[in-house]
Design an enzyme around this catalytic site. Structure first.
Site, PDB file in Angstrom:
ATOM      1  N   SER A 281       0.830  -1.217   0.000  1.00  0.00           N
ATOM      2  CA  SER A 281       0.000   0.000   0.000  1.00  0.00           C
ATOM      3  C   SER A 281       0.862   1.263   0.000  1.00  0.00           C
ATOM      4  O   SER A 281       0.561   2.235  -0.714  1.00  0.00           O
ATOM      5  CB  SER A 281      -0.964  -0.001   1.189  1.00  0.00           C
ATOM      6  OG  SER A 281      -0.310  -0.291   2.394  1.00  0.00           O
ATOM      7  N   HIS A 311      -1.924  -8.928   1.804  1.00  0.00           N
ATOM      8  CA  HIS A 311      -1.582  -7.674   2.517  1.00  0.00           C
ATOM      9  C   HIS A 311      -2.744  -7.351   3.463  1.00  0.00           C
ATOM     10  O   HIS A 311      -3.122  -8.191   4.288  1.00  0.00           O
ATOM     11  CB  HIS A 311      -1.302  -6.596   1.458  1.00  0.00           C
ATOM     12  CG  HIS A 311      -0.758  -5.302   1.971  1.00  0.00           C
ATOM     13  ND1 HIS A 311      -0.046  -5.185   3.135  1.00  0.00           N
ATOM     14  CD2 HIS A 311      -0.811  -4.030   1.449  1.00  0.00           C
ATOM     15  CE1 HIS A 311       0.308  -3.910   3.310  1.00  0.00           C
ATOM     16  NE2 HIS A 311      -0.156  -3.192   2.297  1.00  0.00           N
ATOM     17  N   HIS A 357       5.524 -13.019   7.403  1.00  0.00           N
ATOM     18  CA  HIS A 357       5.782 -11.615   7.059  1.00  0.00           C
ATOM     19  C   HIS A 357       6.998 -11.538   6.134  1.00  0.00           C
ATOM     20  O   HIS A 357       7.934 -12.321   6.263  1.00  0.00           O
ATOM     21  CB  HIS A 357       6.045 -10.764   8.303  1.00  0.00           C
ATOM     22  CG  HIS A 357       5.823  -9.309   8.053  1.00  0.00           C
ATOM     23  ND1 HIS A 357       6.799  -8.490   7.553  1.00  0.00           N
ATOM     24  CD2 HIS A 357       4.715  -8.541   8.190  1.00  0.00           C
ATOM     25  CE1 HIS A 357       6.304  -7.268   7.409  1.00  0.00           C
ATOM     26  NE2 HIS A 357       5.039  -7.275   7.781  1.00  0.00           N
ATOM     27  N   ARG A 366       2.979  -5.181  16.742  1.00  0.00           N
ATOM     28  CA  ARG A 366       1.620  -4.624  16.653  1.00  0.00           C
ATOM     29  C   ARG A 366       0.607  -5.696  17.070  1.00  0.00           C
ATOM     30  O   ARG A 366      -0.399  -5.403  17.706  1.00  0.00           O
ATOM     31  CB  ARG A 366       1.329  -4.141  15.222  1.00  0.00           C
ATOM     32  CG  ARG A 366       2.232  -3.005  14.772  1.00  0.00           C
ATOM     33  CD  ARG A 366       2.081  -2.724  13.292  1.00  0.00           C
ATOM     34  NE  ARG A 366       2.443  -3.872  12.470  1.00  0.00           N
ATOM     35  CZ  ARG A 366       2.286  -3.954  11.157  1.00  0.00           C
ATOM     36  NH1 ARG A 366       1.766  -2.933  10.493  1.00  0.00           N
ATOM     37  NH2 ARG A 366       2.655  -5.029  10.487  1.00  0.00           N
ATOM     38  N   ASP A 415      -2.360  -8.622  11.419  1.00  0.00           N
ATOM     39  CA  ASP A 415      -3.729  -8.940  11.012  1.00  0.00           C
ATOM     40  C   ASP A 415      -4.341 -10.083  11.815  1.00  0.00           C
ATOM     41  O   ASP A 415      -5.555 -10.298  11.776  1.00  0.00           O
ATOM     42  CB  ASP A 415      -3.764  -9.276   9.515  1.00  0.00           C
ATOM     43  CG  ASP A 415      -3.487  -8.059   8.655  1.00  0.00           C
ATOM     44  OD1 ASP A 415      -3.780  -6.939   9.112  1.00  0.00           O
ATOM     45  OD2 ASP A 415      -2.981  -8.225   7.536  1.00  0.00           O
TER      46      ASP A 415
HETATM   47  C1  ACO Z   1      -0.485  -5.927   7.082  1.00  0.00           C
HETATM   48  C2  ACO Z   1       0.156  -7.058   6.333  1.00  0.00           C
HETATM   49  O1  ACO Z   1       0.264  -7.017   5.124  1.00  0.00           O
HETATM   50  S1  ACO Z   1       0.803  -8.351   7.202  1.00  0.00           S
HETATM   51  C3  ACO Z   1       0.733  -9.738   6.104  1.00  0.00           C
HETATM   52  C4  ACO Z   1      -0.688 -10.212   5.945  1.00  0.00           C
HETATM   53  N1  ACO Z   1      -0.774 -11.395   5.087  1.00  0.00           N
HETATM   54  C5  ACO Z   1      -1.061 -12.610   5.594  1.00  0.00           C
HETATM   55  O2  ACO Z   1      -1.221 -12.803   6.785  1.00  0.00           O
HETATM   56  C6  ACO Z   1      -1.210 -13.735   4.570  1.00  0.00           C
HETATM   57  C7  ACO Z   1      -0.443 -14.980   5.008  1.00  0.00           C
HETATM   58  N2  ACO Z   1       0.994 -14.758   4.906  1.00  0.00           N
HETATM   59  C8  ACO Z   1       1.631 -14.812   3.696  1.00  0.00           C
HETATM   60  O3  ACO Z   1       1.043 -15.114   2.646  1.00  0.00           O
HETATM   61  C9  ACO Z   1       3.114 -14.468   3.661  1.00  0.00           C
HETATM   62  O4  ACO Z   1       3.716 -14.827   4.878  1.00  0.00           O
HETATM   63  C10 ACO Z   1       3.393 -12.996   3.348  1.00  0.00           C
HETATM   64  C11 ACO Z   1       2.698 -12.554   2.057  1.00  0.00           C
HETATM   65  C12 ACO Z   1       2.928 -12.104   4.476  1.00  0.00           C
HETATM   66  C13 ACO Z   1       4.909 -12.790   3.169  1.00  0.00           C
HETATM   67  O5  ACO Z   1       5.291 -13.472   1.989  1.00  0.00           O
HETATM   68  P1  ACO Z   1       6.785 -13.950   1.741  1.00  0.00           P
HETATM   69  O6  ACO Z   1       7.745 -12.898   2.171  1.00  0.00           O
HETATM   70  O7  ACO Z   1       6.877 -14.385   0.323  1.00  0.00           O
HETATM   71  O8  ACO Z   1       6.911 -15.163   2.748  1.00  0.00           O
HETATM   72  P2  ACO Z   1       7.995 -16.340   2.747  1.00  0.00           P
HETATM   73  O9  ACO Z   1       9.258 -15.944   2.070  1.00  0.00           O
HETATM   74  O10 ACO Z   1       8.078 -16.785   4.148  1.00  0.00           O
HETATM   75  O11 ACO Z   1       7.280 -17.430   1.826  1.00  0.00           O
HETATM   76  C14 ACO Z   1       7.905 -18.679   1.560  1.00  0.00           C
HETATM   77  C15 ACO Z   1       6.831 -19.729   1.345  1.00  0.00           C
HETATM   78  O12 ACO Z   1       6.089 -19.896   2.565  1.00  0.00           O
HETATM   79  C16 ACO Z   1       4.705 -19.730   2.299  1.00  0.00           C
HETATM   80  N3  ACO Z   1       4.058 -19.063   3.417  1.00  0.00           N
HETATM   81  C17 ACO Z   1       4.334 -17.842   3.916  1.00  0.00           C
HETATM   82  N4  ACO Z   1       3.455 -17.526   4.883  1.00  0.00           N
HETATM   83  C18 ACO Z   1       2.610 -18.564   4.979  1.00  0.00           C
HETATM   84  C19 ACO Z   1       1.463 -18.804   5.766  1.00  0.00           C
HETATM   85  N5  ACO Z   1       0.991 -17.902   6.620  1.00  0.00           N
HETATM   86  N6  ACO Z   1       0.822 -19.975   5.596  1.00  0.00           N
HETATM   87  C20 ACO Z   1       1.280 -20.901   4.713  1.00  0.00           C
HETATM   88  N7  ACO Z   1       2.347 -20.702   3.925  1.00  0.00           N
HETATM   89  C21 ACO Z   1       2.995 -19.555   4.053  1.00  0.00           C
HETATM   90  C22 ACO Z   1       4.666 -18.829   1.077  1.00  0.00           C
HETATM   91  O13 ACO Z   1       3.399 -18.903   0.421  1.00  0.00           O
HETATM   92  C23 ACO Z   1       5.818 -19.357   0.259  1.00  0.00           C
HETATM   93  O14 ACO Z   1       5.405 -20.534  -0.389  1.00  0.00           O
HETATM   94  P3  ACO Z   1       5.939 -20.909  -1.868  1.00  0.00           P
HETATM   95  O15 ACO Z   1       7.404 -21.078  -1.720  1.00  0.00           O
HETATM   96  O16 ACO Z   1       5.193 -22.150  -2.199  1.00  0.00           O
HETATM   97  O17 ACO Z   1       5.593 -19.743  -2.741  1.00  0.00           O
HETATM   98  O1  OAA Z   2       5.269  -4.511   5.877  1.00  0.00           O
HETATM   99  C1  OAA Z   2       4.593  -5.260   5.164  1.00  0.00           C
HETATM  100  O2  OAA Z   2       5.053  -5.834   4.144  1.00  0.00           O
HETATM  101  C2  OAA Z   2       3.197  -5.561   5.479  1.00  0.00           C
HETATM  102  C3  OAA Z   2       2.732  -4.949   6.759  1.00  0.00           C
HETATM  103  O3  OAA Z   2       2.894  -5.509   7.826  1.00  0.00           O
HETATM  104  C4  OAA Z   2       2.126  -3.636   6.705  1.00  0.00           C
HETATM  105  O4  OAA Z   2       2.107  -3.018   5.636  1.00  0.00           O
HETATM  106  O5  OAA Z   2       1.636  -3.158   7.746  1.00  0.00           O
END
Ligand code: ACO
Ligand code: OAA
Length: 477
Positions: A281, A311, A357, A366, A415
């Site tokens: 964002s 996100h 993350h 947070r 989240d």
């Molecule tokens: C405010 C915010 O934005 S906070 C984030 C909110 N998002 C979520 O909670 C969604 C669940 N979490 C995720 O999808 C991820 O952890 C993200 C998007 C937050 C970060 O993504 P990345 O930096 O790519 O994570 P990472 O390097 O650890 O990923 C490696 C693998 O683990 C997987 N993985 C990461 N988090 C999770 C999870 N919560 N559950 C299952 N698998 C996961 C990824 O999908 C990826 O799989 P792949 O190799 O098959 O593609």
């Molecule tokens: O930092 C990030 O990638 C996602 C996150 O936790 C936020 O935007 O608050």
């Protein structure tokens, strides 16, 4: 919970006429600009060849993780410590920024702090609060935006409504209008950017309430705006989530719950403001603004990014996930059933929302802050099975994700906890939570836009690279 110092800082009970001359946020910024700009220009001119890091094939193939290439000032995320705002942790901000009688700082206070890098006085926050309330009052809220939201089909996703509403506000952009008419020079871009940004933030309570009332009340208002209220109190009143005079109190909150909901809103919107510049964002807002699209269009793009399930939308995915899981297991304390449920998710190649993350390698501070909010109100939350499950998951999921072996950070992110606390008090529409996130997130990225224009940052235009070019680089080296 109640702290003596926070009583002193509680400016709403001490709204007395002030003798010190009133200096607005803009006037304060004006004084800060020359020194900061000089520092920036010195770096730009004399040190442009200093290396910050390496760009590798890994950078290109894994979403630019770790590349330090976005200029951002308000906050930094350390993988092992989490967020700091101009170097201060959430706890330090709670101690130092003017807030309410429960110790939750006002979003207006962190807006001032992020913009100026200076801890505001209660009086400065009070003035900014009054300024925002005046800007955002119904008489100033653009009619066209109201009409557009009213016209959208009721099943339009709330985040789509928010993005459309924000984009429609562009018609009122001072920056766009003055630019189009050739009335501003580069040195003054920041002033119209600030003007639009403050208006955008001010319009969010009414815009958010319109979206919510459309979802749950056939578009009929659930509360009223008051210029005497601060930003978060207006959000709560307009959502009908307060037992004060301006609110329908449609969830029948008692006095204590009404205060708790307001505290939750302050806490939530205070700590979601910024998470450095690389999150989707913030990055989208900054990128789009670099083309001199106005702040409304820029933040609308940010909201479109926040609407992605990886996100900000994870905030509502988590609520759906908890409610659904609770309907399938015998008790939120049944570890065996929970583990089985989680493995089924992972084996079907889905993510567990609210965990993992891109930067953090610890439980998100947070998240811990939101959890503390719930834990300090035992009587209120002790019978809420969803809140119990949220807490239980934070002890079960990390081990499962570690065993699964894929994600780099098995811990809860912000989240994980937030939406379910709003749900507890009566916000039950499972698609709505990220809109509240969108209110808060406006503050950090819009602050950065103002400084982007002060520093005169150019349009962002990195180079792209093809598979063949990467192959050539690898196989020839
Ligand atoms: C405010 C915010 O934005 S906070 C984030 C909110 N998002 C979520 O909670 C969604 C669940 N979490 C995720 O999808 C991820 O952890 C993200 C998007 C937050 C970060 O993504 P990345 O930096 O790519 O994570 P990472 O390097 O650890 O990923 C490696 C693998 O683990 C997987 N993985 C990461 N988090 C999770 C999870 N919560 N559950 C299952 N698998 C996961 C990824 O999908 C990826 O799989 P792949 O190799 O098959 O593609
Ligand atoms: O930092 C990030 O990638 C996602 C996150 O936790 C936020 O935007 O608050």
């Amino acid at each position: 919970m109640l702290r003596t110092s926070s009583f002193i800082r509680h400016f709403f009970s001490t709204r007395t006429a002030c003798s010190v001359p009133r200096k607005s946020l803009k006037e304060t910024l004006k004084e800060l600009i020359p020194e900061r700009k000089e520092k920036f220009l010195k770096l730009k001119k004399n040190y442009h060849n200093v290396e910050i890091g390496r760009i590798t094939i890994g950078s290109v193939t894994t979403g630019m993780r770790g590349n330090k290439s976005i200029f951002w000032e308000g906050s930094t995320v350390d993988p092992n410590k989490g967020i700091t705002f101009h170097g201060k942790t959430i706890g330090e901000c709670q101690q130092q920024l003017p807030g309410d009688e429960f110790g939750y700082f006002h979003p207006e206070a962190i807006l001032w702090y992020l913009m100026t890098k200076q801890i505001p006085t209660s009086q400065q926050v009070q003035h900014l609060t009054e300024e925002l309330a005046e800007r955002g009052s119904p008489k100033n809220f653009p009619e066209l935006t109201s009409k557009i939201i009213d016209m959208l089909p009721p099943d339009t996703h709330p985040m789509t409504q928010l993005a459309i509403g924000l984009a429609s506000l562009s018609r009122n952009s001072k920056f766009a209008s003055n630019y189009q008419r050739g009335l501003i020079s580069k040195d003054h871009y920041w002033e119209d950017t600030l003007e639009d940004s403050l208006n955008l933030i001010s319009f969010l309570p009414i815009l958010t309430a319109k979206i919510y009332s459309k979802l749950v009340n056939g578009g009929k208002p659930l509360g009223e705006f008051s210029v005497k209220n601060d930003w978060t109190l207006n959000i709560c009143s307009l959502l009908g989530m307060s037992n004060g005079v301006h609110s329908s109190n449609h969830c029948n909150l008692n006095n204590e719950q009404s205060k708790d909901f307001l505290s939750l809103m302050r806490l939530y919107t205070g700590i979601h403001v910024d998470h450095e510049g690389g999150n989707v964002s913030a990055h989208a807002t900054h990128l789009v603004n670099s083309a001199l699209s106005d702040p409304y269009l820029s933040y609308s793009s940010g909201i479109m990014g926040l609407a992605g399930p990886l996100h900000g939308l994870a905030a509502q995915e988590v609520v759906r996930f908890l409610v659904e899981m609770n309907s399938r297991i015998s008790s939120p304390q049944n570890t065996g059933e929970i583990e089985e449920y989680l493995w089924n998710i992972l084996n079907s190649k889905k993510v567990i929302p609210g965990y993992g993350h891109a930067v953090l390698r610890i439980p998100d501070p947070r998240f811990t802050t939101m959890l503390k909010f719930a834990q300090s109100r035992t009587t209120e939350f002790e019978n809420d099975e969803n809140v119990i499950l949220m807490q239980k998951l934070s002890t079960v999921v990390p081990d499962i994700l570690k065993e699964h072996g894929k994600c780099k950070n098995p811990f809860p992110n912000v989240d994980s906890a937030s939406g379910i606390l709003f749900h507890h008090f009566g916000i039950k529409d499972l698609l709505f939570f990220t809109v509240i996130f969108g209110c808060s997130r406006s503050i950090g990225p819009l602050t950065q836009l103002v400084w982007d224009r002060i520093y005169g940052l150019p349009i962002e235009r990195p180079k792209s690279i093809s598979l063949t070019t990467m192959q050539n680089l690898c196989y020839q080296s």
